[in-house]
Design a protein around this motif. Structure first.
Motif, PDB file in Angstrom:
ATOM      1  N   GLU A  93       0.823  -1.209   0.000  1.00  0.00           N
ATOM      2  CA  GLU A  93       0.000   0.000   0.000  1.00  0.00           C
ATOM      3  C   GLU A  93       0.860   1.262   0.000  1.00  0.00           C
ATOM      4  OE1 GLU A  93      -3.956   1.797   2.219  1.00  0.00           O
ATOM      5  OE2 GLU A  93      -2.982  -0.003   3.005  1.00  0.00           O
ATOM      6  N   LEU A  96       2.621   1.611  -3.491  1.00  0.00           N
ATOM      7  CA  LEU A  96       1.659   2.002  -4.534  1.00  0.00           C
ATOM      8  C   LEU A  96       1.319   3.480  -4.430  1.00  0.00           C
ATOM      9  CD1 LEU A  96      -0.868  -0.986  -4.623  1.00  0.00           C
ATOM     10  CD2 LEU A  96       0.850  -0.398  -6.346  1.00  0.00           C
ATOM     11  N   GLU A  97       1.159   3.963  -3.208  1.00  0.00           N
ATOM     12  CA  GLU A  97       0.839   5.376  -3.014  1.00  0.00           C
ATOM     13  C   GLU A  97       1.945   6.265  -3.559  1.00  0.00           C
ATOM     14  OE1 GLU A  97      -0.703   8.323   0.562  1.00  0.00           O
ATOM     15  OE2 GLU A  97      -0.567   6.168   0.885  1.00  0.00           O
ATOM     16  N   SER A 100       2.064   5.968  -7.485  1.00  0.00           N
ATOM     17  CA  SER A 100       0.924   6.608  -8.160  1.00  0.00           C
ATOM     18  C   SER A 100       1.072   8.121  -8.242  1.00  0.00           C
ATOM     19  CB  SER A 100      -0.379   6.250  -7.449  1.00  0.00           C
ATOM     20  OG  SER A 100      -0.417   6.791  -6.142  1.00  0.00           O
ATOM     21  N   GLU A 101       1.964   8.681  -7.459  1.00  0.00           N
ATOM     22  CA  GLU A 101       2.214  10.128  -7.539  1.00  0.00           C
ATOM     23  C   GLU A 101       2.965  10.490  -8.812  1.00  0.00           C
ATOM     24  OE1 GLU A 101       4.372  11.003  -4.004  1.00  0.00           O
ATOM     25  OE2 GLU A 101       2.648  10.717  -2.664  1.00  0.00           O
ATOM     26  N   HIS A 128      -5.583   3.715  -6.332  1.00  0.00           N
ATOM     27  CA  HIS A 128      -4.252   3.887  -6.918  1.00  0.00           C
ATOM     28  C   HIS A 128      -4.202   3.494  -8.394  1.00  0.00           C
ATOM     29  CE1 HIS A 128      -2.712   4.719  -2.984  1.00  0.00           C
ATOM     30  NE2 HIS A 128      -2.983   3.515  -2.527  1.00  0.00           N
TER      31      HIS A 128
END
Length: 205
Positions: A93, A96-97, A100-101, A128
């Motif tokens: 998690e 992925l965060e 995804s930016e 995401h």
């Protein structure tokens, strides 16, 4: 690179224990089967489409019986995963965060329709990802589904991350680089990049 396309099983999570719990409840009720399956059985099918899984795990059944069993397994499996989830790999998690930016994220898995949605529903990670695809919806091979995601989202420079030889071949078929998740279920000899844990992605991207 503008985007990352992920495999699911063996790359983002390990669903085996949860799937076994759902499947064996159905299998033991089937007249043509003598016993349930184990983690070893299921791990050996990771990366295959459902029909291929059926042939490998239930060779004693005829085609019609296997098809009906697979439908019954899916009917029990999807709600079970939605309520119980699977085991996410460490730091999925958080990574992925961060990814995804900077990148557009996608999932292409050789699963049945509803499986990725169950993953999203339990773990809440859909925020995401921009898009996803699977043969349960399209009837296509993994390589073709990767191409579909690329075309549909007008991706210019994607990579594919997976853990099996089938994933490597799919990335090759789609003409994109392959990142081998060696912590997953498969063994792959040829790859563009290799990671031994999910957080190593940050060393590549």
């Amino acid at each position: 690179m503008d985007s990352i396309i992920f495999d699911l099983d063996g790359t983002l999570w390990d669903p085996i224990e949860s799937v076994l719990e759902a499947w064996n409840k159905t299998i033991i009720d089937h007249e043509g089967l003598k016993q349930g399956i184990t983690r070893k059985h299921l791990a050996g099918t990771m990366g295959l489409q459902m029909k291929e899984i059926g042939k490998k795990l239930f060779p004693e059944l005829n085609e019609e019986e296997r098809e009906q069993l697979l439908k019954d397994l899916s009917r029990r499996e999807i709600p079970h995963l939605s309520k119980n989830g699977g085991q996410l790999y460490d730091h999925v998690e958080k990574i992925l965060e961060k990814l995804s930016e900077k990148y557009k994220l996608f999932i292409v898995s050789n699963c049945q329709d509803g499986y990725i949605e169950a993953f999203y529903e339990y773990h809440g990670l859909d925020r995401h990802f921009i898009d996803y695809e699977n043969p349960g919806r399209t009837g296509l091979s993994k390589g073709e589904n990767i191409k579909l995601i690329i075309d549909r989202n007008q991706l210019k420079d994607p990579v594919y991350i997976g853990d099996t030889e089938g994933d490597r071949k799919a990335a090759k078929d789609a003409g994109i680089p392959f990142v081998y998740a060696s912590y997953g279920f498969g063994k792959v000899e040829s790859y563009d990049y290799r990671i031994q844990s999910f957080d190593e992605l940050l060393n590549i991207f």
